[in-house]
Scaffold this active site. Structure first.
Site, PDB file in Angstrom:
ATOM      1  N   LYS A  34      11.800 -10.391   1.925  1.00 28.06           N
ATOM      2  CA  LYS A  34      11.551  -9.069   1.328  1.00 28.06           C
ATOM      3  C   LYS A  34      10.535  -8.276   2.140  1.00 28.06           C
ATOM      4  O   LYS A  34      10.579  -7.034   2.153  1.00 28.06           O
ATOM      5  CB  LYS A  34      11.117  -9.223  -0.132  1.00 28.06           C
ATOM      6  CG  LYS A  34       9.811  -9.976  -0.358  1.00 28.06           C
ATOM      7  CD  LYS A  34       8.601  -9.086  -0.401  1.00 28.06           C
ATOM      8  CE  LYS A  34       7.318  -9.890  -0.551  1.00 28.06           C
ATOM      9  NZ  LYS A  34       6.119  -9.027  -0.611  1.00 28.06           N
ATOM     10  N   THR A  61       8.332  -4.038  -3.157  1.00 25.99           N
ATOM     11  CA  THR A  61       7.788  -3.771  -1.820  1.00 25.99           C
ATOM     12  C   THR A  61       8.544  -2.678  -1.084  1.00 25.99           C
ATOM     13  O   THR A  61       8.001  -2.087  -0.158  1.00 25.99           O
ATOM     14  CB  THR A  61       7.786  -5.053  -0.973  1.00 25.99           C
ATOM     15  OG1 THR A  61       9.095  -5.626  -0.989  1.00 25.99           O
ATOM     16  CG2 THR A  61       6.801  -6.063  -1.498  1.00 25.99           C
TER      17      THR A  61
END
Length: 332
Positions: free
Chosen positions: A192, A249
């Site tokens: 991620k 994120t």
């Protein structure tokens, strides 16, 4: 050794936030950092002004500069250091470990030289006599330290340890779910960060919400492909450690990785972006590892590959996006 004490290793923003969380309600916790001068400053100010300014330490949080004292103070150790120094931290902890202690980590990433997941490094360095667990999920340090509602995953092959750690992390505003898919949770936490750089680049170039949604969705697909090739459960990537952390994120500028991508899109060099951010950008290191790991595993990861090309091969960000759009058409 206090029965309910937890020692946190790593006095950056995330380690400090976890130590604050764990010491709420007058529960004992210890925070160790590698820099004695920094530890002295934390002890004096009772606040980490460099990373979490304005958030006071609970009285039950002890600041410790001696690693032996920090290890022997608690039955449960929680490591929150950057992934590239994870092995070194374990080596420093190992001489002082005692029977019955348990080790967890909230670090995210892969070891740069070996491409190994962190649980493999822990097993190599510590053997099989200590229960191990990983903590991951959509978490910004400041929000955790400020007591804003947050949920994470605690994954361990030792279910009893996962439940114990989840209970110790629990507060009125912090919830921990448990699981056993350590590989999937670690892959989610590593990949991620790279995808967040891609989202930052795309947003920095002004490509809009459609592009961001496509990057998140297709990024999740390549994260899952790699994870399953390495033995993870596909369902893990639809949970907190996969989709949850990815959305966080990729969509909020509290993410260092997203800010790094936006800086690259603005024409800054990687070195200048690192300097401006002033903290470790895990995704930049992980992009190189994923480039090599995906190739060796035979897994197609086009978004992660373009991030690698932009950072390490001076690929033009506009061209990187065009290359993704011009890939061969196929079924989803």
């Amino acid at each position: 050794m206090a029965a309910n004490c937890v020692s946190v290793f790593g006095a950056g923003s995330w380690g400090t936030a976890l130590a604050i969380l764990l010491s709420q309600g007058q529960r004992p916790a210890v925070l160790w950092g590698h820099n004695p001068d920094h530890q002295a400053a934390l002890a004096g100010a009772r606040c980490n002004e460099g990373y979490l300014p304005g958030i006071a330490f609970p009285d039950s949080l002890r600041i410790e500069a001696d690693i032996a004292t920090a290890v022997t103070a608690s039955p449960l150790l929680l490591i929150a250091v950057p992934s590239h120094v994870f092995r070194e931290t374990l080596k420093r902890i190992r001489p002082f470990l005692q029977a019955g202690q348990k080790i967890a980590w909230a670090s995210k990433g892969l070891e740069p030289d070996t491409h190994q997941l962190l649980h493999t490094i822990a097993e190599q360095e510590l053997g099989e006599q200590y229960p191990l667990a990983v903590v991951s999920g959509p978490t910004f340090a400041r929000e955790v330290a400020s007591g804003l509602p947050t949920a994470v995953t605690v994954s361990s092959r030792d279910s009893a340890f996962a439940e114990q750690l989840a209970a110790r992390l629990h507060t009125e505003t912090f919830r921990a779910y448990t699981g056993t898919d350590v590989v999937g949770v670690e892959i989610g936490g590593a990949v991620k960060n790279v995808l967040a750089i891609a989202a930052g680049i795309a947003d920095g170039l002004g490509f809009g919400a459609n592009t961001r949604a496509a990057l998140i969705t297709r990024g999740l697909a390549e994260m899952s492909r790699l994870g399953q090739r390495l033995g993870a459960d596909a369902d893990t990537f639809m949970g907190l450690a996969g989709l949850g952390d990815l959305v966080l994120t990729c969509t909020d500028d509290q993410s260092r990785n997203r800010r790094f991508g936006k800086a690259i899109a603005a024409g800054n060099s990687a070195e200048q972006a690192f300097t401006d951010i002033g903290q470790v950008v895990e995704g930049a290191k992980t992009a190189r590892v994923l480039h090599e790991l995906a190739a060796s595993a035979g897994v197609d990861m086009p978004i992660s590959e373009q991030v690698y090309q932009v950072i390490y091969a001076n690929h033009d960000p506009h061209k990187a996006v065009r290359d993704l759009l011009q890939r061969e058409q196929k079924a989803e």
